[in-house]
Design a protein around this motif. Structure first.
Motif, mmCIF file in Angstrom:
data_model
loop_
_atom_site.group_PDB
_atom_site.id
_atom_site.type_symbol
_atom_site.label_atom_id
_atom_site.label_comp_id
_atom_site.label_asym_id
_atom_site.label_seq_id
_atom_site.Cartn_x
_atom_site.Cartn_y
_atom_site.Cartn_z
ATOM 1 N N ARG A 408 0.844 -1.209 0.000
ATOM 2 C CA ARG A 408 0.000 0.000 0.000
ATOM 3 C C ARG A 408 0.870 1.246 0.000
ATOM 4 N NH1 ARG A 408 -5.178 1.589 0.457
ATOM 5 N NH2 ARG A 408 -5.700 -0.600 0.138
ATOM 6 N N PHE A 409 0.354 2.293 -0.654
ATOM 7 C CA PHE A 409 0.958 3.629 -0.617
ATOM 8 C C PHE A 409 0.133 4.506 0.328
ATOM 9 C CE2 PHE A 409 1.945 1.862 -4.766
ATOM 10 C CZ PHE A 409 3.294 2.142 -4.921
ATOM 11 N N PHE A 410 0.813 5.363 1.052
ATOM 12 C CA PHE A 410 0.142 6.328 1.912
ATOM 13 C C PHE A 410 0.536 7.731 1.475
ATOM 14 C CE2 PHE A 410 -0.576 2.659 4.470
ATOM 15 C CZ PHE A 410 -1.712 2.953 5.217
ATOM 16 N N TYR A 425 1.983 12.217 13.178
ATOM 17 C CA TYR A 425 2.444 11.868 11.833
ATOM 18 C C TYR A 425 3.825 11.208 11.867
ATOM 19 C CZ TYR A 425 -1.645 14.421 10.385
ATOM 20 O OH TYR A 425 -2.945 14.813 10.225
ATOM 21 N N THR A 426 4.664 11.605 12.813
ATOM 22 C CA THR A 426 5.947 10.934 12.987
ATOM 23 C C THR A 426 5.721 9.498 13.444
ATOM 24 O OG1 THR A 426 6.978 13.035 13.623
ATOM 25 C CG2 THR A 426 8.175 11.010 14.182
ATOM 26 N N ASP A 427 4.861 9.356 14.428
ATOM 27 C CA ASP A 427 4.584 8.021 14.966
ATOM 28 C C ASP A 427 3.902 7.139 13.923
ATOM 29 O OD1 ASP A 427 5.645 8.909 17.357
ATOM 30 O OD2 ASP A 427 3.694 9.440 18.209
ATOM 31 N N PHE A 428 2.999 7.733 13.150
ATOM 32 C CA PHE A 428 2.291 6.973 12.124
ATOM 33 C C PHE A 428 3.271 6.450 11.074
ATOM 34 C CE2 PHE A 428 -0.283 6.254 8.362
ATOM 35 C CZ PHE A 428 -1.455 5.712 8.870
ATOM 36 N N SER A 496 -3.888 5.099 0.290
ATOM 37 C CA SER A 496 -4.661 5.738 1.350
ATOM 38 C C SER A 496 -4.164 7.161 1.537
ATOM 39 C CB SER A 496 -4.528 4.955 2.664
ATOM 40 O OG SER A 496 -5.039 3.645 2.533
ATOM 41 N N TYR A 497 -5.056 8.033 1.988
ATOM 42 C CA TYR A 497 -4.738 9.458 2.115
ATOM 43 C C TYR A 497 -4.864 9.880 3.577
ATOM 44 C CZ TYR A 497 -5.094 9.544 -2.966
ATOM 45 O OH TYR A 497 -4.908 9.302 -4.302
ATOM 46 N N ASN A 498 -3.733 10.201 4.185
ATOM 47 C CA ASN A 498 -3.694 10.662 5.567
ATOM 48 C C ASN A 498 -2.905 11.970 5.574
ATOM 49 O OD1 ASN A 498 -3.986 10.793 8.306
ATOM 50 N ND2 ASN A 498 -2.555 9.136 8.788
ATOM 51 N N GLU A 553 -5.449 3.124 16.300
ATOM 52 C CA GLU A 553 -6.789 2.960 15.725
ATOM 53 C C GLU A 553 -6.803 3.268 14.230
ATOM 54 O OE1 GLU A 553 -9.567 1.708 17.138
ATOM 55 O OE2 GLU A 553 -8.157 1.223 18.750
ATOM 56 N N ASP A 554 -6.065 4.298 13.823
ATOM 57 C CA ASP A 554 -6.052 4.660 12.397
ATOM 58 C C ASP A 554 -5.311 3.619 11.573
ATOM 59 O OD1 ASP A 554 -7.514 6.854 13.040
ATOM 60 O OD2 ASP A 554 -5.882 8.300 12.827
ATOM 61 N N MET A 555 -4.298 3.011 12.144
ATOM 62 C CA MET A 555 -3.590 1.952 11.429
ATOM 63 C C MET A 555 -4.536 0.788 11.148
ATOM 64 S SD MET A 555 -0.381 1.993 10.403
ATOM 65 C CE MET A 555 0.546 2.944 11.602
ATOM 66 N N LYS A 556 -5.374 0.462 12.115
ATOM 67 C CA LYS A 556 -6.366 -0.597 11.922
ATOM 68 C C LYS A 556 -7.366 -0.199 10.845
ATOM 69 C CE LYS A 556 -6.237 -2.224 16.725
ATOM 70 N NZ LYS A 556 -7.020 -2.334 17.995
ATOM 71 N N MET A 557 -7.785 1.056 10.894
ATOM 72 C CA MET A 557 -8.772 1.535 9.930
ATOM 73 C C MET A 557 -8.218 1.519 8.505
ATOM 74 S SD MET A 557 -9.485 4.595 8.115
ATOM 75 C CE MET A 557 -8.615 5.804 9.101
#
Length: 561
Positions: A408-410, A425-428, A496-498, A553-557
């Motif tokens: 996947r690309f983010f 965003y660093t942690d993500f 995905s777009y974050n 939670e966002d990683m799961k989503m």
């Protein structure tokens, strides 16, 4: 037509601004901008926008002499750009611009009247209000801002449209510096500004205009991409030095590549080095700038850290566009502005006469009197993955996707900012699985571009396309992958777009992505304060716009884990 702004009985705070992500309390700044903008400057910016709407009202459907038509387009573009967050804090600039706007409006009005002889028309207040003294400007400015529109949903859509236009103006302004323009974009900007005066337009009408802004946003980004790459070449994969040399230097920040080119030309052979800061980092990726041996590298990080990094640089700093933080005394006397930037008490380098280059001799002489920069870090960072580069390795990318090496690309483009919550965003980025790749543009990358995230089969896991101005590359890459994979819907791609947002260029990027059909975009660290609950509901239901929660939670989503 909207006459609300002429009613002096409406209770107003000393200012009201909610155009950026850091709006006070998540609702709006009412005393002073979190950005540092004084209330009187905020109000004068509102008044300037108000008069621009009057110019636009008279110009829509009116045949103007070519020179006047061009002057109106450039003035509107320039003025919109000057009101972007962190661009210009100088009261005198806006007083002068309002006077110029009133004169231009009345000049356009004369042609409007000549072409409508005998035709009765109800004129909006923005088209007829007159004054010349600053006291009258200040008094009027209090009543023409955001809160002049009573209905919260109409207000929200008008401001969403206006902020999109501000971002669009930034792109077309930079393109114009390189002699690229598109009259159709200019005409849309006028039509959209005029539409914000029309009380007969429904929310659905305004939603249509907002989506049309996305269409012209794509065209504006394409225009700037053509201007930049046609002038300086396509960005190349480049290792950028983040250390310093033992010579005096000039630090250039902002986005304007033309300013950088002229500065490099004038500093060549002077013994003065040039460093980039924040959004100017991607200039190193362009072939045209690599011939300058004194173009040393990038110094520091994102815009909001400038209060400490500018002090450590020791030499003069040139601000070319938005991203100014009110300067500290430790370096204010070394700071220069140019173009649409401005700050009271800071020296401004004007345009060159008759289209000639700007004269940077003063800042160069200043640099020679200064010590070399204090080193903040050392090493290199890699960038230059704009659409031309990524397209050239498309086969390699596609093969990695087909084999499962890339799952996947983010897209983690956008802006950085002061909020501590942006460490998300660093942690993500750090927690993303090793089989994912980040596509980025803008200063949001500073949250993770110095992490050691490795590569996948030689493809770096952070692909930096460039400035926020280069966000077009991310759209082109997605469309190219859609074509290669033979997909009907862009949303079927493993992307995905974050996205982190801060100011109005991020707004036009969002609208452009929505126009291209991209859904399920997540914005953070907070959703825009200028979205009313009903407007936010429409965006959520129609486009899947969402916010962020926690990394876990966002990683799961995003990954369905």
């Amino acid at each position: 037509m909207n006459q609300t702004a002429s009613n002096p009985d409406i209770s107003q705070p000393s200012m009201f601004c909610f155009q950026c992500q850091e709006s006070a309390g998540g609702t709006g700044c009412t005393i002073k901008g979190v950005c540092g903008k004084p209330h009187d400057v905020a109000n004068l910016q509102d008044l300037l926008i108000y008069v621009l709407k009057g110019i636009s009202f008279f110009s829509v459907g009116t045949e103007l002499p070519e020179a006047l038509d061009r002057r109106a387009s450039v003035f509107i573009m320039d003025s919109l750009f000057a009101t972007i967050t962190n661009a210009n804090f100088d009261r005198n600039v806006f007083v002068a611009k309002i006077r110029e706007a009133l004169a231009l409006r009345d000049e356009v009005r004369r042609h409007w009247e000549e072409q409508r002889i005998g035709a009765a028309a109800e004129l909006p207040d923005a088209a007829v209000w007159q004054a010349d003294d600053e006291a009258s400007f200040d008094a009027k400015a209090t009543f023409v801002g955001v809160l002049a529109t009573a209905d919260p949903d109409i207000r929200s859509l008008r401001e969403l449209l206006t902020y999109g236009l501000k971002g669009m103006a930034a792109y077309t302004y930079h393109a114009l510096q390189l002699d690229h323009s598109n009259p159709q974009i200019d005409l849309f900007m006028r039509r959209a500004l005029a539409a914000t005066l029309d009380d007969s337009l429904t929310a659905d009408d305004l939603v249509g205009l907002v989506m049309e802004a996305g269409k012209y946003g794509v065209e504006a980004m394409s225009l700037l991409d053509e201007a930049n790459t046609g002038t300086y070449g396509h960005p190349e994969v480049t290792k950028v030095n983040i250390g310093v040399r033992n010579r005096p230097g000039i630090l250039i920040s902002g986005h304007d590549l033309k300013d950088l080119e002229e500065l490099l030309q004038q500093t060549e052979g002077t013994g003065v080095d040039v460093y980039t800061h924040s959004e100017m980092l991607p200039a190193h990726y362009y072939p045209a700038f690599k011939k300058y041996d004194h173009f040393v590298g990038n110094y520091g990080n994102a815009w909001w850290l400038q209060t400490t990094e500018f002090a450590a640089f020791n030499g003069p700093i040139l601000m070319t566009t938005n991203c100014i933080v009110p300067p500290k005394a430790s370096y204010k006397d070394r700071m220069y502005t140019t173009g649409n930037t401005g700050f009271s008490g800071v020296r401004h380098i004007p345009e060159g006469p008759d289209g000639q280059p700007k004269d940077f001799s003063e800042i160069i002489a200043h640099a020679k009197r200064c010590e070399a920069p204090t080193e903040l870090e050392s090493g290199e960072i890699v960038g230059g993955f704009a659409h031309h580069t990524v397209t050239s390795i498309a086969d390699q990318v596609v093969e990695a996707v087909k084999t499962g090496a890339i799952k996947r690309f983010f897209v983690m483009a956008g802006c950085d900012g002061r909020m501590k919550s942006r460490t998300y965003y660093t942690d993500f980025a750090r927690e993303l699985p090793r089989d994912t790749v980040i596509l980025t543009a803008g200063c949001a990358k500073y949250k993770y571009n110095k992490l050691d995230l490795g590569d996948i089969g030689g493809i770096p896991r952070v692909l930096d396309a460039g400035q926020c101005n280069d966000s077009y590359s991310l759209a082109v890459i997605a469309l190219k992958l859609k074509e290669i994979f033979g997909l009907e819907d862009i949303n079927d791609l493993p992307i995905s777009y974050n996205i982190a947002w801060y100011e109005q260029k991020a707004v036009i990027v969002l609208l452009a992505l929505l126009y291209l059909g991209v859904k399920n975009i997540h914005l953070g660290p907070t959703l825009p304060a200028f979205l009313s609950p009903n407007v936010a509901k429409v965006l959520i239901e129609k486009f899947g716009i969402g916010g962020i929660t926690t990394v876990e939670e966002d990683m799961k989503m995003f990954l369905g884990a």
